[in-house]
Design an enzyme around this catalytic site. Sequence first.
Site, PDB file in Angstrom:
ATOM      1  CB  VAL A  60      -0.979   0.058   1.195  1.00 49.03           C
ATOM      2  CG1 VAL A  60      -2.036  -1.019   1.101  1.00 49.03           C
ATOM      3  CG2 VAL A  60      -0.256   0.012   2.532  1.00 49.03           C
ATOM      4  CB  SER A 137      -5.713   2.177  16.632  1.00 45.03           C
ATOM      5  OG  SER A 137      -5.342   1.806  17.948  1.00 45.03           O
ATOM      6  CE1 TYR A 150      -0.821   0.894  14.880  1.00 42.33           C
ATOM      7  CE2 TYR A 150      -1.775   1.577  16.976  1.00 42.33           C
ATOM      8  CZ  TYR A 150      -1.849   0.842  15.808  1.00 42.33           C
ATOM      9  OH  TYR A 150      -2.963   0.071  15.565  1.00 42.33           O
ATOM     10  CB  ALA A 152       1.720  10.519  15.322  1.00 37.96           C
ATOM     11  CE  LYS A 154      -3.614   2.387  12.896  1.00 37.87           C
ATOM     12  NZ  LYS A 154      -4.130   1.826  11.642  1.00 37.87           N
TER      13      LYS A 154
END
Length: 245
Positions: A60, A137, A150, A152, A154
């Site tokens: 991706v 999340s 992680y 930041a 999300k």
Amino acid sequence: MRLKGKTAVITGGTRGLGLAIAREFLAEGANVVCAARSRGDVEKLLEEHPERSRFLLADVSDPGAMPDVMRAADAEFGGIDTVVANAGVNRDGKIESLAYEDWRAVMDTNLTGVFLSVQAAVPYLRKSGGSVITVSSCMGSRVAVGAAGYAASKAAVEMFTRVAAIELGRAGVRVNSLAPGFLDEGMGRELVSNERAWEAYRKRFALGRAGEVGEAARAAVFLASEDASYVNGEILGVNGGLLWA
Ligand SMILES: NC(=O)c1ccc[n+]([C@@H]2O[C@H](COP(=O)([O-])OP(=O)(O)OC[C@H]3O[C@@H](n4cnc5c(N)ncnc54)[C@H](OP(=O)(O)O)[C@@H]3O)[C@@H](O)[C@H]2O)c1
């Protein structure tokens, strides 16, 4: 059969939450295209639903990859109704010591990957009047030591979702985000299966337990279905009532 005849592209649909979403979508009658960098655990699902499921190899974070995925899904099933931008990685580490490569891996996958997936899908979603589900999340709106990258990524996904919702709303395309708490498979499994760590965390969950991936996946079915026809720009928490002390 709330998704009968619909086609969904699910990034990271080969393990954990993404695979569970693929299973629930198939159970509701959809065709699914699972895209990831490896086949993961997708084989059984492909065998069980040979007519309605496909796997495509794609990263991706590669700007050239997602347009190919969308073209292939459209050619295979005659349109795209839902994109679930689920692919994600986590690299914990305090800011002082977090490696640049780890920061980049998280941002490139969790944030840029969502942007590239949604951008590539828009022409098809405009035609179908379909919808997007990004995957955030509980960490997108909470703090924890070591979670700078992680969390930041999300938080950014959630804001991306809200902007996409107002940009695409007039085309009849809804954009929402699923924000799970800790689940019993995928990234959450490590915490849940570590007895000591989990004992400390368990108290924060009003329901006193981790979620099952199926419980989060069924919320994704809701967001993709006509039951959510007036839900747009929302972040749907599926976390058992998470208290964050
Ligand atoms: N499980 C939880 O407790 C939990 C809680 C909150 C949020 N989430 C979110 O849910 C999503 C799925 O996580 P998970 O727990 O199911 O993790 P997982 O079991 O590690 O699965 C991640 C999936 O994403 C794919 N993926 C990773 N990097 C990719 C890339 N660059 N291009 C394409 N695919 C890629 C993986 O396949 P390859 O590695 O083969 O590419 C795999 O299919 C993530 O966005 C995560 O942040 C999970």
